[in-house]
Scaffold this active site. Structure first.
Site, short mmCIF file in Angstrom:
data_model
loop_
_atom_site.label_atom_id
_atom_site.label_comp_id
_atom_site.label_asym_id
_atom_site.label_seq_id
_atom_site.Cartn_x
_atom_site.Cartn_y
_atom_site.Cartn_z
N CYS A 113 -0.99 1.83 -1.33
CA CYS A 113 -0.22 2.78 -2.16
C CYS A 113 -1.01 3.32 -3.36
O CYS A 113 -0.62 4.31 -3.96
CB CYS A 113 1.06 2.13 -2.66
SG CYS A 113 2.19 1.70 -1.32
N HIS A 279 2.94 7.32 -8.04
CA HIS A 279 3.23 6.82 -6.70
C HIS A 279 4.72 6.55 -6.60
O HIS A 279 5.33 6.03 -7.54
CB HIS A 279 2.41 5.55 -6.44
CG HIS A 279 2.88 4.80 -5.23
ND1 HIS A 279 2.99 5.39 -4.00
CD2 HIS A 279 3.29 3.51 -5.08
CE1 HIS A 279 3.45 4.49 -3.13
NE2 HIS A 279 3.63 3.35 -3.76
N ASN A 309 9.13 5.31 0.29
CA ASN A 309 7.73 5.04 -0.08
C ASN A 309 6.85 5.32 1.13
O ASN A 309 6.87 4.56 2.10
CB ASN A 309 7.61 3.58 -0.53
CG ASN A 309 6.19 3.20 -0.91
OD1 ASN A 309 5.26 4.00 -0.75
ND2 ASN A 309 6.02 1.98 -1.40
#
Ligand code: ACO
Length: 352
Positions: A113, A279, A309
């Site tokens: 990520c 993020h 996500n």
């Protein structure tokens, strides 16, 4: 310093959205819980046979079109995924192949990520070294393969069939993780900015290997002989194990430090920054980082409600939306920040 800037962006998500309520058909979860704890309303999943390389290639094709360049001008790929089509190789070469880019160097990085700040720093370093002039940075993840259910027809509401109590219990055991992730890709084309002083400034990046197991996949591990066994599947070890609270605390503690360090390094204030592109792991993490830095919510945009996500995809997807709807304008100061498995984290400053 070349100071690469972004000359084109693109993003791609597969198929139809799957809502929180859709997931209730395969496990014990709750729309209100998911929205309140994460901000997520829905996500997309790549269909069987579609992997990160395909998602990445589709996003990249849109970025190339937006940049208005001949694809052959791309002379390096930096690809990021934690869910490659195969355990090895990575996806960079397949993205190049799908785009018809020929035998250009294609590097895969494994920062999960936190990949995009790392990837942009690497792209800039490649340009500084004279190894590249037009770099495709692509972050793509297809997490569907590690979801703790197999009844995809039930998830998509294509049948009235109920899942077995065993399957329901198996999926529920991993619900805290399974609801977080969605599939998608974001891409950007980077090239030296024609405006002196614009483009990549610097990054503050870190890796803490002591927290490698903060989120990781125990199955398919080369610590074992063989690296995949039926027992691993019995233990559902294809599903990542996550210490959600540790990740949450790490993000909230470490990301503000990186952002402040970068500001000090470049003599800019938090007020000087037009957009904080975070993020998209969890709206609550970003709200806590925002509060720690005392920055207004309007400067920290979110799209996690629609995508979940997407790991290496999130920052590219959000940037593409903001470039296309006109929120991101040339000359604005952007601060990207992210934390991901590894544990990798950090922030980056660029004048767009
Ligand atoms: N639906 C309903 N209830 C749930 C769900 C769900 N999907 N998941 C967990 N619960 C329940 C738990 O069973 C628990 O119930 P109990 O109190 O009766 O035992 C309760 O909710 C609280 O569970 P916690 O796991 O303690 O919830 P928490 O408040 O810590 O939130 C979360 C969990 C959202 C995962 C949070 O810890 C988080 O966001 N962490 C960061 C994770 C992250 O960012 N990961 C990705 C980045 S890393 C990368 O690179 C991939």
């Amino acid at each position: 310093m070349p100071g690469l800037t972004i000359i084109g962006t693109g993003h791609y998500v597969p198929g139809d959205p799957v809502t929180n309520d859709d997931l209730k058909r395969v496990m014990d979860t709750d729309d209100a819980w998911i929205r309140q704890r994460t901000g997520i309303h829905q996500r997309y999943y790549a269909p069987e046979g579609v992997g990160s390389s395909e998602l990445g290639a589709k996003a990249s094709a849109l970025a190339i079109e937006a940049a208005g360049i001949d694809p052959k001008e791309i002379d390096y790929i930096v690809a990021a995924t934690m869910t490659a089509d195969y355990v090895f190789p990575g996806i960079g070469g397949q993205v190049a192949e799908k785009l018809g880019l020929g035998w250009i160097p294609a590097l895969d990085i494994r920062q999960q990520c936190a990949a995009i700040p790392y990837a942009i720093q690497v792209a800039d370093a490649l340009a500084t070294a004279g190894a590249a002039s037009t770099v495709l940075v692509v972050g793509a993840d297809a997490h569907a393969g590690f979801m703790p259910w197999t009844d995809w027809d039930v998830v998509y509401g294509k049948t009235e069939r109920k899942v077995s109590p065993e399957a329901y219990a198996r999926a529920t055991a991993h619900r805290g993780l399974a609801v977080l992730f969605g599939d998608g890709a974001g891409a950007m084309i980077l090239r030296k900015s024609p405006t002196p002083g614009h483009g990549f400034m610097s990054a503050d990046l870190h890796t803490d290997g002591a927290l490698a197991e903060g989120i990781y996949i125990p199955g398919g591990s080369f610590l074992n002989r063989p690296y995949w066994t039926p027992e691993m599947y019995e233990r559902q070890e294809q599903v990542p194990r996550m210490n959600g609270r540790e990740l949450f605390k790490s993000a909230v503690k470490r990301l503000p430090v990186s952002v402040r360090k970068l500001c000090k390094r470049h003599g800019v204030t938090l007020d000087d920054i037009d957009w904080f592109i975070a993020h998209q792991a969890n709206d609550r993490i970003n709200a806590a980082v925002r509060d720690a830095l005392k920055i207004p919510a309007e400067k920290v945009p979110s799209n996690i409600a629609r995508f979940g996500n997407t790991s290496a995809g999130t920052i590219g997807i959000l940037m593409d939306e903001m470039v296309r709807d006109g929120r991101i304008q040339r000359g604005q100061l952007l601060c990207l920040f992210a934390l991901g498995a590894g544990l990798n984290w950090g922030a980056l400053l660029m004048r767009y």
